[in-house]
Design an enzyme around this catalytic site. Structure first.
Site, short mmCIF file in Angstrom:
data_model
loop_
_atom_site.label_atom_id
_atom_site.label_comp_id
_atom_site.label_asym_id
_atom_site.label_seq_id
_atom_site.Cartn_x
_atom_site.Cartn_y
_atom_site.Cartn_z
N GLN A 1 -38.17 -7.63 10.64
CA GLN A 1 -38.10 -7.28 12.05
C GLN A 1 -38.19 -5.77 12.21
OE1 GLN A 1 -35.02 -9.52 14.33
NE2 GLN A 1 -34.23 -10.07 12.31
N CYS B 1 -45.72 -19.93 10.66
CA CYS B 1 -46.90 -20.36 9.93
C CYS B 1 -48.12 -20.25 10.86
CB CYS B 1 -46.73 -21.81 9.46
SG CYS B 1 -45.79 -21.97 7.91
N CYS C 1 -42.50 -24.75 11.42
CA CYS C 1 -42.22 -23.31 11.32
C CYS C 1 -43.03 -22.53 12.36
CB CYS C 1 -42.55 -22.81 9.92
SG CYS C 1 -42.39 -21.02 9.76
N HIS D 1 -40.59 -12.85 6.46
CA HIS D 1 -40.79 -11.98 7.62
C HIS D 1 -39.66 -10.96 7.70
CE1 HIS D 1 -37.69 -14.55 9.36
NE2 HIS D 1 -37.57 -13.71 10.37
N HIS E 1 -39.52 -18.47 6.60
CA HIS E 1 -40.86 -17.90 6.39
C HIS E 1 -40.72 -16.39 6.12
CE1 HIS E 1 -45.28 -18.44 7.15
NE2 HIS E 1 -45.16 -17.15 6.98
ZN ZN Z 1 -43.74 -20.90 7.85
#
Ligand code: ZN
Length: 230
Positions: free
Chosen positions: A152, A32, A29, A150, A148
């Site tokens: 934008q 991470c 990822c 997140h 993951h």
């Molecule tokens: Zn991740």
């Protein structure tokens, strides 16, 4: 960026797929932290929240003013095009690979909100930026390529059509009545009560009367403010 004569809107056109990372396994990822010798896009072992420029941006990193689509004859020209000015940023909510914004503890959710506010202020001050839009698309069905947690931020060189329309309506309402349109809607929804989802101390949420989506909720601050930074 191409100008659409039919709608009068600018359209960002991706000329290639940019070889973006697509649904990598968890141990690869890019969002991470960098641990155990593996370099992700975030060069630290731990963090609370991180914002950085998207490596695969639809807009930017070049900044500037969009040209007028009017040609010398005053007609809108087919072929009006411009560099895709603006900025695209990624906001990583947590070093944990699993979870979501909703699963963050209160203090950490607050840190993400602070990051949205700070980035809104910084991006709004950049040359040619007209509209800053933090958002999250969640789930493979809508095209998310990284799981993951997140979101934008897009910083556009124009006001996107819906935001431009809202601003126009709000301005007209304010001019006519001296009152903010969003505050009036919140008051009316609170009075009616049947679409209220949450009545909080500082924010309230309701399903709008003319909802466009099967699931749609508007979260509105009690104190009217122009943007997240305010
Ligand atoms: Zn991740």
């Amino acid at each position: 960026m191409r100008f659409d004569r039919l709608t009068g809107e600018w359209v960002a056109v991706a000329a290639h797929r940019q070889s973006r990372t697509y649904l990598p396994p968890a141990d690869q990822c890019p969002l991470c932290p960098s641990v155990g010798g593996r370099e992700s896009e975030i060069p630290v072992e731990d963090f609370h929240v991180v914002a950085f420029e998207n490596r695969f941006p639809s807009l930017g990193p070049e900044l500037g003013e969009l040209p007028s689509p009017q040609g010398a004859t005053g007609r809108e020209l087919w072929g009006s095009a411009s560099s895709a000015y603006g900025r695209c940023e990624v906001v990583v909510y947590t070093p944990e690979h699993e979870g979501s914004f909703a699963s963050l503890p209160f203090e950490r959710a607050r840190t993400v909100v602070e990051a949205w506010a700070q980035r809104t202020e910084a991006l709004s001050a950049m040359k040619g930026i007209r509209h800053v839009f933090p958002f999250e698309n969640r789930g493979e069905q809508i095209g998310v390529t990284l799981h993951h947690p997140h979101g934008q931020i897009y910083a556009y060189p124009y006001a996107a059509p819906t935001a431009a329309r809202l601003a126009e309506r709000s301005r007209a309402y304010l001019d006519a009545t001296g009152r903010p349109l969003m505050g009036e809607l919140l008051r009316d929804e609170t009075d009616a009560g049947d679409r209220m989802v949450l009545a909080g101390d500082h924010f309230s949420a309701y399903v709008p009367y003319a909802a466009r989506w099967p699931l749609e909720v508007h979260l509105v601050p009690h104190r009217q403010a122009p943007d997240l930074a305010a």
